[in-house]
Scaffold this active site. Structure first.
Site, mmCIF file in Angstrom:
data_model
loop_
_atom_site.group_PDB
_atom_site.id
_atom_site.type_symbol
_atom_site.label_atom_id
_atom_site.label_comp_id
_atom_site.label_asym_id
_atom_site.label_seq_id
_atom_site.Cartn_x
_atom_site.Cartn_y
_atom_site.Cartn_z
ATOM 1 N N ASP A 2 2.372 18.989 -52.394
ATOM 2 C CA ASP A 2 2.505 20.405 -52.739
ATOM 3 C C ASP A 2 1.287 21.192 -52.284
ATOM 4 O OD1 ASP A 2 3.987 22.471 -54.606
ATOM 5 O OD2 ASP A 2 1.846 22.647 -55.076
ATOM 6 N N TYR A 13 -3.813 28.168 -50.721
ATOM 7 C CA TYR A 13 -4.785 27.113 -51.037
ATOM 8 C C TYR A 13 -5.726 26.889 -49.844
ATOM 9 C CZ TYR A 13 -1.497 25.787 -54.800
ATOM 10 O OH TYR A 13 -0.657 25.777 -55.888
ATOM 11 N N LYS A 53 3.907 27.561 -49.942
ATOM 12 C CA LYS A 53 4.283 28.736 -50.745
ATOM 13 C C LYS A 53 3.878 30.041 -50.070
ATOM 14 C CE LYS A 53 3.167 25.996 -54.858
ATOM 15 N NZ LYS A 53 1.962 25.230 -54.517
ATOM 16 N N HIS A 58 5.432 32.196 -54.051
ATOM 17 C CA HIS A 58 4.391 31.721 -54.968
ATOM 18 C C HIS A 58 4.433 32.442 -56.329
ATOM 19 C CE1 HIS A 58 0.204 29.638 -54.665
ATOM 20 N NE2 HIS A 58 0.654 29.572 -55.887
HETATM 21 N N1 LIG Z 1 2.764 27.554 -58.306
HETATM 22 C C1 LIG Z 1 1.628 27.861 -58.895
HETATM 23 O O1 LIG Z 1 1.380 29.022 -59.228
HETATM 24 C C2 LIG Z 1 0.632 26.790 -59.172
HETATM 25 C C3 LIG Z 1 -0.452 27.044 -60.024
HETATM 26 C C4 LIG Z 1 -1.356 26.007 -60.296
HETATM 27 C C5 LIG Z 1 -1.169 24.760 -59.703
HETATM 28 N N2 LIG Z 1 -0.124 24.534 -58.842
HETATM 29 C C6 LIG Z 1 0.083 23.200 -58.204
HETATM 30 O O2 LIG Z 1 0.111 22.225 -59.233
HETATM 31 C C7 LIG Z 1 -0.834 21.200 -58.914
HETATM 32 C C8 LIG Z 1 -1.331 20.510 -60.157
HETATM 33 O O3 LIG Z 1 -1.933 21.415 -61.050
HETATM 34 P P1 LIG Z 1 -3.510 21.475 -61.323
HETATM 35 O O4 LIG Z 1 -4.234 20.965 -60.137
HETATM 36 O O5 LIG Z 1 -3.796 22.862 -61.790
HETATM 37 O O6 LIG Z 1 -3.725 20.567 -62.601
HETATM 38 P P2 LIG Z 1 -3.271 19.123 -63.143
HETATM 39 O O7 LIG Z 1 -2.571 18.351 -62.093
HETATM 40 O O8 LIG Z 1 -2.589 19.375 -64.443
HETATM 41 O O9 LIG Z 1 -4.672 18.465 -63.482
HETATM 42 C C9 LIG Z 1 -5.590 18.142 -62.479
HETATM 43 C C10 LIG Z 1 -6.866 17.631 -63.124
HETATM 44 O O10 LIG Z 1 -6.575 16.426 -63.844
HETATM 45 C C11 LIG Z 1 -7.446 15.377 -63.441
HETATM 46 N N3 LIG Z 1 -6.655 14.146 -63.465
HETATM 47 C C12 LIG Z 1 -5.586 13.835 -62.680
HETATM 48 N N4 LIG Z 1 -5.075 12.636 -63.017
HETATM 49 C C13 LIG Z 1 -5.828 12.176 -64.045
HETATM 50 C C14 LIG Z 1 -5.795 10.994 -64.824
HETATM 51 N N5 LIG Z 1 -4.875 10.045 -64.609
HETATM 52 N N6 LIG Z 1 -6.728 10.843 -65.793
HETATM 53 C C15 LIG Z 1 -7.668 11.795 -66.024
HETATM 54 N N7 LIG Z 1 -7.742 12.950 -65.326
HETATM 55 C C16 LIG Z 1 -6.829 13.141 -64.338
HETATM 56 C C17 LIG Z 1 -7.909 15.760 -62.050
HETATM 57 O O11 LIG Z 1 -9.201 15.246 -61.820
HETATM 58 P P3 LIG Z 1 -9.514 14.174 -60.629
HETATM 59 O O12 LIG Z 1 -9.196 14.885 -59.355
HETATM 60 O O13 LIG Z 1 -10.956 13.890 -60.817
HETATM 61 O O14 LIG Z 1 -8.620 12.990 -60.880
HETATM 62 C C18 LIG Z 1 -7.932 17.283 -62.130
HETATM 63 O O15 LIG Z 1 -9.169 17.719 -62.671
HETATM 64 C C19 LIG Z 1 -1.910 21.951 -58.117
HETATM 65 O O16 LIG Z 1 -2.793 21.093 -57.442
HETATM 66 C C20 LIG Z 1 -1.040 22.790 -57.238
HETATM 67 O O17 LIG Z 1 -0.522 22.013 -56.164
HETATM 68 C C21 LIG Z 1 0.765 25.526 -58.592
#
Ligand SMILES: NC(=O)c1ccc[n+]([C@@H]2O[C@H](COP(=O)([O-])OP(=O)(O)OC[C@H]3O[C@@H](n4cnc5c(N)ncnc54)[C@H](OP(=O)(O)O)[C@@H]3O)[C@@H](O)[C@H]2O)c1
Length: 280
Positions: free
Chosen positions: A47, A52, A77, A110
């Site tokens: 994704d 980004y 997006k 997006h």
């Molecule tokens: N459409 C939208 O508006 C929108 C908005 C926000 C995000 N997104 C998408 O959604 C994706 C995911 O969301 P996000 O990046 O905001 O947050 P997330 O996936 O909920 O959390 C990511 C965080 O969790 C940590 N983490 C991951 N696996 C882990 C585990 N097994 N144990 C402990 N910590 C863990 C990661 O650290 P480490 O890297 O150190 O493991 C990182 O700091 C984004 O990357 C993006 O592609 C889309």
């Protein structure tokens, strides 16, 4: 051979893995390595987004992984500043150039930016980009029920997927019902609630102990069981593997209800309400 990550079928007949790798913040050489390590761990859905600024790192990560393009699903997006019909088509082509791909598997709007009010023409551009083969499937992100209703009414085309903020602290029960009624696949962004508070949550901690799994694994399994495609982000090869090792156990109804009980009406992480949030 059985596939490591199961797939769901979208309303246009294409399929999608039930979990994928988020890439926000995975930039440059380190980002390309993290994406390549994710693919080698077993992720097939990646994704990204124009905004980004890492579609290039995604393309490079794919190349470094050695896995063939046909085995992968790449989502990007459309940013808010490209919502007019002509600009949207330019952005899609630019996403393809940046990622060095011939097509994208999924392209989504997006944010709806309802105050700008161009999301219907942006949607029309995505409909045409799909007809022309630039993208396989089209969808939206952060669309509230009224935005979904409007694009369907005005174009006759239902999005295949809506990517929304969804995690145990904000479980989007009502929005998910709307998706189900309309045949739209739900996808969860920030599925781990960006990890901070969730990793010390006692309720989920107890459930994790019962299954000899980590809290992250229980949360990602919960997404799978509510029928939402999750896209956890991790830069660590070990946590990337951990996050897809969720298909050998199941949460009971009682455990699912306990997790449902954690949701709050104001549980959005950064108060990003699609009715008012604008990013370009
Ligand atoms: N459409 C939208 O508006 C929108 C908005 C926000 C995000 N997104 C998408 O959604 C994706 C995911 O969301 P996000 O990046 O905001 O947050 P997330 O996936 O909920 O959390 C990511 C965080 O969790 C940590 N983490 C991951 N696996 C882990 C585990 N097994 N144990 C402990 N910590 C863990 C990661 O650290 P480490 O890297 O150190 O493991 C990182 O700091 C984004 O990357 C993006 O592609 C889309």
């Amino acid at each position: 051979m059985e596939k490591a990550i199961p797939e769901v079928t979208l309303n246009d007949g294409t399929t999608l893995p039930v979990t994928g790798l988020g890439t926000y913040g995975l930039w440059g050489n380190a980002g390309a390595n993290a994406i390549s390590s994710g693919i080698n761990a077993g992720y097939r859905l990646i994704d990204t987004a124009y905004n980004y600024e890492n579609e290039g790192a995604v393309g490079e990560g794919i190349k470094r992984s050695g896995i063939s393009r046909e085995e992968l699903w790449i989502t990007s997006k459309l940013p808010g500043r490209y919502h007019t019909y002509e600009k949207a088509l330019v952005a899609i082509q630019e996403s393809l150039y940046r990622s060095k791909l011939d097509y994208l598997d999924l392209y989504i709007i997006h944010w709806p930016l309802p105050r700008q009010d161009h999301y219907v023409e942006a949607w029309q551009a995505l409909i045409d980009a799909k007809k022309w083969g630039l993208v396989r499937s089209i969808g939206v992100s952060n669309f509230l029920p009224e935005h979904l209703e409007r694009i369907i009414q005005e174009t006759g085309v239902t999005p295949s997927l809506n990517q929304v903020e969804l995690h145990p602290f904000f479980n989007q029960e009502e929005q998910r019902k709307v998706h189900e009624e309309r045949g739209i696949q739900t996808q969860s962004w920030s599925p781990l609630a960006k990890s901070a508070d969730i990793l010390s949550n006692e309720t989920i901690g107890k459930i994790a102990e019962n299954h000899n799994k980590t809290i992250a694994q229980v949360v990602l399994r919960w997404h799978h069981q509510i029928g939402s495609v999750s896209i956890p982000r991790s830069t660590s090869p070990q946590r990337q593997r951990e996050n897809i090792n969720i298909f050998d156990f199941a949460l009971s109804e009682t455990e699912m209800s306990a997790i449902a009980g954690l949701s709050q009406p104001d549980g959005r992480l950064n108060n990003m309400d699609p009715a008012t949030h604008e990013e370009f």
